[in-house]
Motif scaffolding. Structure first.
Motif, PDB file in Angstrom:
ATOM      1  N   GLU B 688     -63.205  27.084 -23.224  1.00 34.06           N
ATOM      2  CA  GLU B 688     -61.852  27.091 -22.658  1.00 34.06           C
ATOM      3  C   GLU B 688     -60.938  28.038 -23.428  1.00 34.06           C
ATOM      4  OE1 GLU B 688     -60.371  25.211 -20.207  1.00 34.06           O
ATOM      5  OE2 GLU B 688     -62.231  24.278 -19.524  1.00 34.06           O
ATOM      6  N   ASN B 689     -60.759  27.726 -24.677  1.00 34.06           N
ATOM      7  CA  ASN B 689     -59.818  28.546 -25.442  1.00 34.06           C
ATOM      8  C   ASN B 689     -60.571  29.622 -26.220  1.00 34.06           C
ATOM      9  OD1 ASN B 689     -61.021  27.118 -27.485  1.00 34.06           O
ATOM     10  ND2 ASN B 689     -59.308  25.690 -27.717  1.00 34.06           N
ATOM     11  N   THR B 690     -59.820  30.418 -26.902  1.00 29.71           N
ATOM     12  CA  THR B 690     -60.432  31.552 -27.599  1.00 29.71           C
ATOM     13  C   THR B 690     -61.439  31.087 -28.633  1.00 29.71           C
ATOM     14  OG1 THR B 690     -58.593  31.510 -29.105  1.00 29.71           O
ATOM     15  CG2 THR B 690     -58.473  33.074 -27.314  1.00 29.71           C
ATOM     16  N   ARG B 691     -61.085  29.993 -29.285  1.00 30.67           N
ATOM     17  CA  ARG B 691     -61.953  29.505 -30.338  1.00 30.67           C
ATOM     18  C   ARG B 691     -63.323  29.150 -29.774  1.00 30.67           C
ATOM     19  NH1 ARG B 691     -59.393  24.533 -32.796  1.00 30.67           N
ATOM     20  NH2 ARG B 691     -57.698  25.928 -33.289  1.00 30.67           N
ATOM     21  N   GLU B 692     -63.302  28.437 -28.659  1.00 30.86           N
ATOM     22  CA  GLU B 692     -64.570  28.032 -28.053  1.00 30.86           C
ATOM     23  C   GLU B 692     -65.350  29.238 -27.564  1.00 30.86           C
ATOM     24  OE1 GLU B 692     -62.823  23.766 -26.590  1.00 30.86           O
ATOM     25  OE2 GLU B 692     -63.529  25.178 -25.078  1.00 30.86           O
ATOM     26  N   HIS B 693     -64.624  30.219 -27.121  1.00 28.76           N
ATOM     27  CA  HIS B 693     -65.298  31.444 -26.704  1.00 28.76           C
ATOM     28  C   HIS B 693     -66.080  32.048 -27.862  1.00 28.76           C
ATOM     29  CE1 HIS B 693     -62.961  31.797 -22.905  1.00 28.76           C
ATOM     30  NE2 HIS B 693     -64.046  32.439 -22.540  1.00 28.76           N
ATOM     31  N   VAL B 694     -65.420  32.119 -28.982  1.00 31.24           N
ATOM     32  CA  VAL B 694     -66.087  32.746 -30.130  1.00 31.24           C
ATOM     33  C   VAL B 694     -67.277  31.905 -30.574  1.00 31.24           C
ATOM     34  CG1 VAL B 694     -65.796  33.570 -32.483  1.00 31.24           C
ATOM     35  CG2 VAL B 694     -63.956  33.834 -30.858  1.00 31.24           C
ATOM     36  N   VAL B 695     -67.085  30.597 -30.555  1.00 31.83           N
ATOM     37  CA  VAL B 695     -68.187  29.725 -30.982  1.00 31.83           C
ATOM     38  C   VAL B 695     -69.378  29.889 -30.044  1.00 31.83           C
ATOM     39  CG1 VAL B 695     -68.905  27.331 -31.229  1.00 31.83           C
ATOM     40  CG2 VAL B 695     -66.725  28.067 -32.150  1.00 31.83           C
ATOM     41  N   ALA B 696     -69.102  29.933 -28.751  1.00 32.54           N
ATOM     42  CA  ALA B 696     -70.173  30.112 -27.778  1.00 32.54           C
ATOM     43  C   ALA B 696     -70.865  31.452 -27.998  1.00 32.54           C
ATOM     44  CB  ALA B 696     -69.610  30.030 -26.366  1.00 32.54           C
ATOM     45  N   SER B 698     -71.043  33.011 -30.776  1.00 34.33           N
ATOM     46  CA  SER B 698     -71.828  32.947 -32.006  1.00 34.33           C
ATOM     47  C   SER B 698     -73.192  32.340 -31.748  1.00 34.33           C
ATOM     48  CB  SER B 698     -71.100  32.102 -33.046  1.00 34.33           C
ATOM     49  OG  SER B 698     -69.800  32.555 -33.204  1.00 34.33           O
ATOM     50  N   LYS B 699     -73.189  31.286 -30.937  1.00 36.14           N
ATOM     51  CA  LYS B 699     -74.470  30.647 -30.632  1.00 36.14           C
ATOM     52  C   LYS B 699     -75.400  31.618 -29.905  1.00 36.14           C
ATOM     53  CE  LYS B 699     -73.316  25.805 -30.365  1.00 36.14           C
ATOM     54  NZ  LYS B 699     -72.884  24.801 -29.369  1.00 36.14           N
ATOM     55  N   ALA B 700     -74.813  32.346 -28.975  1.00 34.46           N
ATOM     56  CA  ALA B 700     -75.614  33.315 -28.241  1.00 34.46           C
ATOM     57  C   ALA B 700     -76.186  34.346 -29.203  1.00 34.46           C
ATOM     58  CB  ALA B 700     -74.772  33.991 -27.169  1.00 34.46           C
ATOM     59  N   MET B 701     -75.363  34.757 -30.150  1.00 34.61           N
ATOM     60  CA  MET B 701     -75.822  35.775 -31.089  1.00 34.61           C
ATOM     61  C   MET B 701     -76.918  35.238 -31.986  1.00 34.61           C
ATOM     62  SD  MET B 701     -73.728  37.779 -33.985  1.00 34.61           S
ATOM     63  CE  MET B 701     -72.901  39.148 -33.247  1.00 34.61           C
ATOM     64  N   LEU B 702     -76.777  34.004 -32.355  1.00 33.06           N
ATOM     65  CA  LEU B 702     -77.786  33.393 -33.211  1.00 33.06           C
ATOM     66  C   LEU B 702     -79.144  33.390 -32.510  1.00 33.06           C
ATOM     67  CD1 LEU B 702     -77.791  32.203 -36.000  1.00 33.06           C
ATOM     68  CD2 LEU B 702     -77.365  29.977 -35.034  1.00 33.06           C
ATOM     69  N   ASN B 703     -79.117  33.326 -31.213  1.00 33.48           N
ATOM     70  CA  ASN B 703     -80.365  33.402 -30.458  1.00 33.48           C
ATOM     71  C   ASN B 703     -80.781  34.842 -30.177  1.00 33.48           C
ATOM     72  OD1 ASN B 703     -80.635  30.643 -30.318  1.00 33.48           O
ATOM     73  ND2 ASN B 703     -79.337  30.515 -28.493  1.00 33.48           N
ATOM     74  N   GLY B 704     -79.967  35.759 -30.600  1.00 31.15           N
ATOM     75  CA  GLY B 704     -80.290  37.159 -30.387  1.00 31.15           C
ATOM     76  C   GLY B 704     -79.925  37.672 -29.011  1.00 31.15           C
ATOM     77  N   TRP B 706     -77.476  39.302 -27.161  1.00 30.30           N
ATOM     78  CA  TRP B 706     -76.214  40.015 -27.397  1.00 30.30           C
ATOM     79  C   TRP B 706     -75.395  40.139 -26.141  1.00 30.30           C
ATOM     80  CZ3 TRP B 706     -74.275  44.538 -25.380  1.00 30.30           C
ATOM     81  CH2 TRP B 706     -75.171  45.299 -24.602  1.00 30.30           C
ATOM     82  N   LYS B 707     -76.058  40.172 -25.011  1.00 32.66           N
ATOM     83  CA  LYS B 707     -75.327  40.341 -23.747  1.00 32.66           C
ATOM     84  C   LYS B 707     -74.425  39.152 -23.493  1.00 32.66           C
ATOM     85  CE  LYS B 707     -76.739  43.751 -20.708  1.00 32.66           C
ATOM     86  NZ  LYS B 707     -78.112  44.158 -20.417  1.00 32.66           N
ATOM     87  N   LYS B 708     -75.001  37.988 -23.693  1.00 30.85           N
ATOM     88  CA  LYS B 708     -74.243  36.768 -23.482  1.00 30.85           C
ATOM     89  C   LYS B 708     -73.069  36.733 -24.462  1.00 30.85           C
ATOM     90  CE  LYS B 708     -75.962  32.184 -22.263  1.00 30.85           C
ATOM     91  NZ  LYS B 708     -77.042  31.268 -22.666  1.00 30.85           N
ATOM     92  N   CYS B 709     -73.400  37.097 -25.676  1.00 36.03           N
ATOM     93  CA  CYS B 709     -72.390  37.126 -26.721  1.00 36.03           C
ATOM     94  C   CYS B 709     -71.232  38.035 -26.316  1.00 36.03           C
ATOM     95  CB  CYS B 709     -73.033  37.601 -28.022  1.00 36.03           C
ATOM     96  SG  CYS B 709     -71.908  37.761 -29.375  1.00 36.03           S
ATOM     97  N   GLN B 710     -71.599  39.176 -25.835  1.00 35.47           N
ATOM     98  CA  GLN B 710     -70.578  40.134 -25.429  1.00 35.47           C
ATOM     99  C   GLN B 710     -69.738  39.574 -24.284  1.00 35.47           C
ATOM    100  OE1 GLN B 710     -71.594  42.985 -22.715  1.00 35.47           O
ATOM    101  NE2 GLN B 710     -70.498  44.692 -23.646  1.00 35.47           N
TER     102      GLN B 710
END
Lengths: 365, 898
Positions: B688-696, B698-704, B706-710
């Protein structure tokens, strides 16, 4: 442990060790080690040293020794069995001493020997027996033999005795932090080491020099066996032992911390209570009333250190850790030296290629 | 003074005609009495005022004794009368010094009491029958009493007064005449008090004018001081109280004959009193209060100055109506302009008006009314114009009041005062107004418009300073302040066009302060503002170098709170600047100092802390006064988001690389906290908010992935909330995406290296949409930094993984070192036993967050300083900034290096 022990300061400055004793100890421990008995019984190999004290030279001569009987594993928890063993042991020892006497060998007990890996096996029991022996004769010592070193081609025998301060505390069997502090006891000065001189017979010496001159044996000097780094296992063992000791230390340090805090709180409380009571008493005296005794305050229980033997365990653990660290240090430094030598040798033989496969030990992070 | 009594009479007359008589008498009497008192008390009024309470006490004491005496008299208890008289004499003796000091003559009620006693005693003495009828005790007491009385009156030289009294005695009908007398007294002194409050010097001015008026024989003049002093509502109410007092007593008088009607009357009278409370009074006052000159007299400089002094003497008094005061001054200015009395006077009066305007609100913590502010601004502006226009007037704080030259045309006008301080104060008022305005309303925007005027005014002031700086009328500090004000109005504003000029201006202003300022404070502030400005304008390297050169991070802890706030703001802005430039590590460092505390708003003075229980009302007020006005706020949400993105880019690869390590070292605690929170949630919905966006992300990035992360980082929602707030949004976004690709690649390699034996570079490049060259460079760097144990195989373009498991001995050694670490920690604890959570913080202290919270607990109310960097964490952090330079040097090579 008897309470009325007069502690006399030992006067012996060094030890003269007969090569016979060395041989006997090595044989005893090594055979047991090979048979794996010590691993089964979990007990160290031990024996009694006999000899005599030369007070004028402040020298202790150890001329003979004999092993003591091992405890046989007690099958049932038979209370009598242990006692029986003890009696049997005692009996055999006396018997042996009597035989020594009849054979005109020195039968005076001057200490005992034990084998400990890495020379670090100082336990509570050992301290207790050391105290017993030293109480018996002030010049008595303990010889600690390290079988591991022998395997590596070196002989390690060290003579120890409890320092006077430690002896004093051991006589009371009271290792409270305050007392230890007052005695100025640290792991470094708890035990005293005595220099050992190994004395061989002249015949022996002649044989040795002949052997060294003999050509057939001299090739052995330059064998590659000296480059063997086979100390990995022992290093592991020593690190493991060190870890156990550090764990022990951690535990005791934590309890000591707790104790210090509790003690402080307790002291403060007692102090304030005493002061209050004193004030009250003063006013009571002024009024002519009888004073209230301070007994109840004194009766408040002081906190106890939560370890069994006070600071003793901590001291021993520190001492052991120190010994282990010493061992690791010497071994690793030796190994590094060996590696450098090996590298140089290898370069000489096969010019250009450096072989780093040897460097398994050095590749610690 | 008589005015009041007349007026009162008027108001009373309609209540009851029967009272009129009594009223009249009383008024007359009191007036008369007052007159002679006035005469006696004339020269030293002020001193009497000081000890009035004491006098009253004495009066009460005396009256009490007199009352007893009277009782004794009526009981014919001469014994008691005798002792009563003794104590009266004694008490009077004691209080005499007080009266003397206050120049109060022998109070009339005292004389009357003496006369009464004397009369009574004489009567008894003469009346043989009565005398014989007395009891034995009383008879015994009579002769000594009589003698004593006689002697006393003679001794104290009271004969005259007594005879005076006998000639003109009080009416016999009074039941408690002495009360009334006292009231007259009190009233007189009270009205005196009104007439002359304030400092002695002002006092002198008033008395001066008094004597002047005598000389002039002008009735207008003589009424002036009184009207001045009484034109205030306060005095009106006071008089009102007095009057009520009077009225009540009147009932008492009345009650004698008419007890039944008493109650009714009370109500009626009271009503009447309330009715004519203000309505009747105020207009009269207003009418009288206007300053005016005698039309016959020519208005000269002297007269004007005198008048001005007179008006100014009312300044700051409790009784002075401030608005009226301003109006009076305005009038004076008008007159002076009309009569062309010269610039000197005009400037002087203008300056007085300005200070009067500033004094309109009594409390320093309250903010000015906006309207008043605008008028003040205009006044200051016009005065400044005037000062710029001519160089004949010198306004300076260096002049003493005696040196002032207001009238001499031939010389320069010299006036004490500082226009710069006025400007400065005005600036402060504006800040206060903005602080107190609702920042989300249109009202705020309205008020913000004044900021522009303020800026131009400051600019004008600066011009004035530069124009007149040679004449030596300015204090160095003042001048610095003017420059500082300009800086403080400019540093946070982003100027898009002709950026060069703006930058030059800032440089110029700051350099001025660097050279001029002697004390460090302004210099520090200017430096911080400069850094802030540079950071806002994307001059990262200059800003950083300036900050590092200033060594602010070392001294900021010892500076004042405002500077600390400014420092915090600067650090944040610098962090944002670094982020825009793609210096993720620096940005992270800059922002973490503030963000890790979880009280970013408080530290930036953009909100008051919620922990009221730790703060007193006083502190809270101070905190409030420090708040940064809304238009200067740094967007905290943006800052948090940037911080989290930075943390993500740094932390995720780090987490991947030490997945199996026993002790993880966290770079950013709050980021981990957020991650953990989202892991805890049983159901993770779309962010919802920016914080959750970044957390989400981060999780995507942790899985490698990058597209989702972006996608999580760059989308419409984030555009709106974060990216559009950057002036160069597209470049920043591009930078972030690029960094995401790189870091995702790193994470991917670290996480999945165990799965691969070899990876083709081409495949990696395709997977992360990076060029092969970039992939090559990233991997090479990882290999060099020993993050990845692998080799690059050039011919096949493959990455060959090396699997190296640590040997058993190595594992053991690592374990041992861990154990030793705990041992060391425990050891430290023995040396420094501490209860509670605080313990040895050595190894953990590279991470500030933990200590910070501890610090909070320990010294929660420690103000901004303690809050921002509690405990021992600060050294670690300091080091971070210090070492930043070193990292920085490496940093620019990053994109190019491989």
């Amino acid at each position: 442990m008897s309470t009325a022990v007069t502690i006399t300061a030992p006067s012996v400055k060094h030890i003269l060790l007969d090569s016979l004793v060395v041989m006997k100890i090595v044989k005893h421990v090594d055979s047991e080690l090979h048979a794996g008995i010590s691993e089964v019984s979990g007990d160290a190999c031990a024996g009694v040293l006999t000899g005599l004290v030369f007070l004028e030279d402040s020298r202790l001569e150890i001329t003979n020794c004999f092993p003591t009987v091992r405890n046989e594993p007690v099958m049932d928890d038979d209370a009598n069995a242990a006692q029986q063993y003890e009696e049997q042991k005692q009996h055999e020892m006396l018997d042996m001493l009597r035989k020594f006497r009849t054979m005109n060998i020195d039968y005076e007990i001057v200490g005992f020997y034990q084998s400990h890996q890495f020379g670090a096996g100082f336990s509570h029991d050992l301290v207790e027996s050391m105290f017993d022996y030293q109480a018996m004769g002030p010049e008595n010592v303990v010889l600690i033999y390290d079988p591991i070193k022998t395997r590596q081609g070196q002989l390690s025998l060290r003579a120890w005795r409890l320092s006077t301060a430690a002896l004093d505390l051991a006589s009371k069997n009271d290792w409270r932090p305050e007392l230890v502090k007052a005695a100025g006891l640290t792991y470094q000065n708890m035990f005293e080491e005595l220099p050992i001189i190994i004395k061989s017979s002249y015949l022996n010496n002649v044989l040795m020099s002949e052997l060294s001159l003999a050509k057939s044996c001299s090739s052995d000097k330059y064998s590659t066996r000296h480059f063997d780094l086979g100390s990995k296992k022992s290093l592991e063992k020593s690190v493991r032992a060190m870890m156990a000791n550090v764990d022990e230390l951690n535990k005791s340090i934590q309890s000591l911390t707790k104790y210090t805090i509790d003690k402080q709180r307790h002291d403060n409380m007692v102090f304030s209570l005493t002061q209050k009571r004193q004030q009250e008493n003063e006013s009571r005296v002024a009024r002519g009333d009888p004073t209230i005794p301070m007994d109840d305050i004194k009766r408040i229980k002081a906190p106890q250190l939560q370890t069994r033997n006070g600071l003793l365990d901590e001291l021993l653990a520190s001492f052991d850790t120190n010994a282990l660290a010493d061992f690791s240090k010497t071994v690793t430094s030796e190994n590094i030296t060996k590696m450098f030598i090996a590298e140089a040798v290898a370069e000489e033989k096969v010019a250009g290629t450096k072989d780093r496969t040897l460097s398994s030990v050095s590749s610690t992070r | 003074m008589s005015r009041f009594f007349h007026a009162k009479e008027d108001s009373d007359s309609d209540t009851s005609s029967s009272e009129d008589e009594v009223e009249d008498q009383k008024v007359n009497k009191s007036a008369k009495f007052r007159d002679d008192l006035d005469f006696m008390a004339g020269p030293e009024e002020d001193e009497k005022r000081v000890v009035r309470a004491q006098k009253d006490k004495k009066f009460d004491e005396l009256k009490g004794i007199i009352k007893q005496n009277r009782d004794a008299k009526s009981n014919k208890d001469l014994n008691r009368l005798l002792t009563g008289f003794d104590s009266l004499a004694k008490a009077y003796d004691k209080s005499k010094t007080v009266f003397q000091r206050q120049n109060v003559a022998n109070p009339r009620f005292y004389i009357r009491s003496l006369v009464e006693i004397e009369d009574y005693v004489n009567k008894l003495w003469d009346d043989k029958d009565a005398k014989s009828a007395l009891s034995k005790n009383n008879a015994k007491a009579l002769p000594p009493l009589r003698q004593k009385l006689k002697k006393y009156i003679k001794d104290q030289q009271l004969q005259d007064l007594v005879t005076d009294y006998r000639v003109n005695p009080d009416e016999d009908g009074y039941e408690t005449p002495e009360d009334e007398d006292d009231d007259d007294f009190g009233e007189v002194s009270e009205s005196k008090a009104e007439k002359s409050p304030g400092k002695p010097s002002e006092k002198a001015a008033v008395s001066d004018s008094d004597s002047d008026s005598d000389d002039d024989d002008s009735s207008n003049w003589s009424s002036e001081p009184e009207s001045n002093s009484s034109d205030d509502e306060d005095s009106v109410t006071k008089m009102e109280q007095l009057r009520r007092y009077f009225l009540k007593k009147e009932f008492r008088v009345e009650s004698k004959d008419d007890k039944k009607e008493k109650k009714k009357r009370v109500i009626r009278v009271k009503e009447a009193v309330e009715e004519d409370d203000d309505a009747d009074w105020t207009p009269v006052n207003r009418e009288k209060s206007v300053v005016h000159f005698d039309p016959k007299e020519e208005v000269t400089h002297d007269v004007m100055i005198k008048k001005l002094n007179e008006v100014m003497s009312a300044r700051g008094k409790r009784t002075t109506d401030r608005n009226q005061h301003v109006a009076n001054l305005r009038k004076l200015l008008e007159v002076s302009e009309e009569k062309e009395l010269g610039l000197g006077i005009n400037v002087k009066i203008s300056f007085c008006i300005i200070s009067a305007l500033f004094e309109l609100n009594a409390k320093i913590s309250d903010h000015m009314e906006y309207e008043t502010f605008m008028t003040t601004l205009q006044t200051v502006n016009s005065l400044l114009d005037l000062l710029i226009g001519t160089d004949r007037v010198k306004l300076s704080v260096t002049y003493a009041e005696e040196d002032e030259n207001l009238k001499d045309d031939t010389q320069e006008y010299r006036i004490q005062g500082s226009i710069l301080i006025a400007v400065q104060r005005l600036d402060g008022e504006l800040a206060k107004i903005l602080q107190n305005a609702d920042c989300h309303s249109n009202d705020y925007i309205e008020k913000l418009k004044a900021e522009k005027d303020m800026c131009s005014l400051i600019e004008k002031a600066e011009k004035y300073v530069e124009l007149r700086n040679d004449s030596g009328i300015f204090d160095k500090h003042e001048v610095c302040k003017v420059y500082m004000m300009r800086i403080e109005h400019a540093y946070y504003k982003y100027q898009d066009q002709n950026e060069e000029d703006a930058g030059k201006l800032m440089d110029y202003l700051c350099n001025k302060i660097y050279t001029l300022d002697d004390e460090k404070r302004l210099r520090q502030r200017a430096m911080l503002c400069h850094v802030y400005y540079l950071a806002v304008h994307d001059k990262w390297h200059r800003a950083r170098d300036l900050l590092l050169m200033s060594h602010m991070q070392a001294i900021v802890d010892h500076s004042d709170v405002d500077t600390q706030i400014l420092y915090n703001r600067t650090i944040c802005q610098l962090g944002l600047c670094a982020f825009r430039h793609g210096f993720i590590r620096e940005a992270h460092q800059g922002l973490s100092e503030i963000q890790n505390t979880q009280r970013a708003k408080e530290l930036l003075a953009q909100a008051v802390g919620t922990r009221q229980h730790e703060k007193t009302a006083e502190q809270e007020k101070i905190d409030r006064s420090r708040q940064v006005p809304y238009h200067m706020h740094i967007n905290v949400e943006l800052m948090e988001c940037v911080y989290l993105i930075c943390s993500m880019l740094l932390e995720i690869p780090h987490m991947a690389s030490c997945e199996f390590e026993m002790r993880r070292r966290m770079l950013s605690r709050s980021f981990h906290y957020q991650l953990k929170q989202s892991e805890k949630a049983s159901l993770t919905g779309p962010p919802e908010n920016t914080r959750e966006h970044v957390v989400a992300a981060s999780k995507a990035m942790l899985n490698g992935d990058w597209k989702k992360c972006q996608d999580y980082i760059v989308n419409d929602k984030m555009n709106q909330k974060v990216w559009n707030l950057f002036h160069n949004a597209e470049t920043v976004k591009g930078m972030v995406v690029r960094r995401i690709q790189e870091e995702s690649l790193r994470t991917y390699l670290l996480t999945y290296s165990t799965v691969y034996a070899t990876v083709s570079l081409k495949k990696l490049a395709d997977l992360f949409e990076l060029s092969k060259k970039d992939v090559h460079s990233i991997i090479s760097k990882m290999i060099i930094q020993e993050e990845l144990s692998a080799t690059l195989d050039e011919p096949t373009d493959c990455l060959i993984m090396h699997r190296v498991e640590p040997s058993r001995l190595q594992m053991l050694a690592l374990n041992l070192s861990d154990k030793l670490q705990t041992l060391a920690e425990n050891n430290e604890q023995i040396l420094e036993p501490r209860t509670g959570r605080g313990g040895y913080q050595g190894p953990g202290s590279w991470f500030p967050g933990r200590n910070e919270r501890q610090g909070d607990k320990q010294k929660g109310s420690g103000g901004y300083q303690g809050e921002r960097r509690g405990g021992q964490g600060q050294d670690g952090k300091r080091g971070n900034w210090g070492s930043q330079g070193g990292q920085q040097r490496r940093h620019p090579q990053k994109p190019r290096a491989f």
